[in-house]
Design a protein around this motif. Structure first.
Motif: not given
Length: 204
Positions: A155-167
């Motif tokens: 697999f290859e990365v199409a888009d880097v999202i990173g961390t998401v800060c949620d409640a």
């Protein structure tokens, strides 16, 4: 020993964040984590006294249903913010775009542009999306970055999202609000509020 329960399986984002929460509270060594398959099971475990607390992401698709359905038997006792595990939109090596299926957990589907894949399939967890990719059921998916790293040959990365800060919501059986808002008056946000008020006062 305190028993905290949350959505599994082991390695899920709920499991990851619960570990961070217990560590931040300084009670990791005095707590045991129990994982369940869906939040109705988790609510029943809490109500039956087989767990002391349940953790749920506030943006999980079942959050409103769980809070409403069990409102007389379990209550929100805490809330906090936490970053997720690092995430990415990945695709099968060499598959390109414009055809095929993309797997997502519904709460993550807006984290990246998935419009290039005409068929979007919802899975209950990010780990289920990862399993679907490994089994060849999907051409792309929003997954944990660690999955892409571990399977870089496929697999290859199409888009880097990173961390998401949620409640995040912690449920218990005994109310803590006493009919009033429970607010952390010295929180980072409270300090931001005071700083902004101070700046406004200085500007006249």
């Amino acid at each position: 020993m305190l028993i905290f329960s949350t959505l599994g399986p082991e390695g899920s984002n709920h499991h990851f964040v619960l570990q961070q929460y217990l560590g931040a509270q300084g009670i990791a060594q005095a707590s045991r984590i129990v994982l369940f398959d869906d939040f109705h099971s988790g609510a029943r475990v809490l109500i039956a006294g087989e767990a002391d607390y349940v953790l749920q992401c506030a943006v999980h698709p079942a959050a409103a249903e769980i809070t409403g359905t069990y409102r007389t038997a379990m209550v929100v006792v805490d809330a906090f913010i936490s970053p997720s595990q690092s995430m990415a939109l990945v695709r099968t090596m060499g598959s390109g775009e414009g055809a095929g299926r993309v797997g997502v957990q519904p709460a993550t589907q807006t984290y990246a542009d998935i419009s290039a894949w005409p068929t979007v399939v919802h899975e209950p967890t990010v780990l289920a999306v990862q399993a679907g990719l490994k089994e060849g059921r999907y051409d792309a998916g929003i997954v944990f970055t660690s999955f892409a790293t571990a399977h870089a040959d496929r697999f290859e990365v199409a888009d880097v999202i990173g961390t998401v800060c949620d409640a995040w919501i912690v449920y218990g059986r005994q109310p803590v609000d006493e009919g009033c808002a429970v607010v952390w008056n010295d929180s980072p946000a409270a300090r931001q509020f005071q700083a902004r008020i101070g700046q406004s006062s200085e500007l006249g």
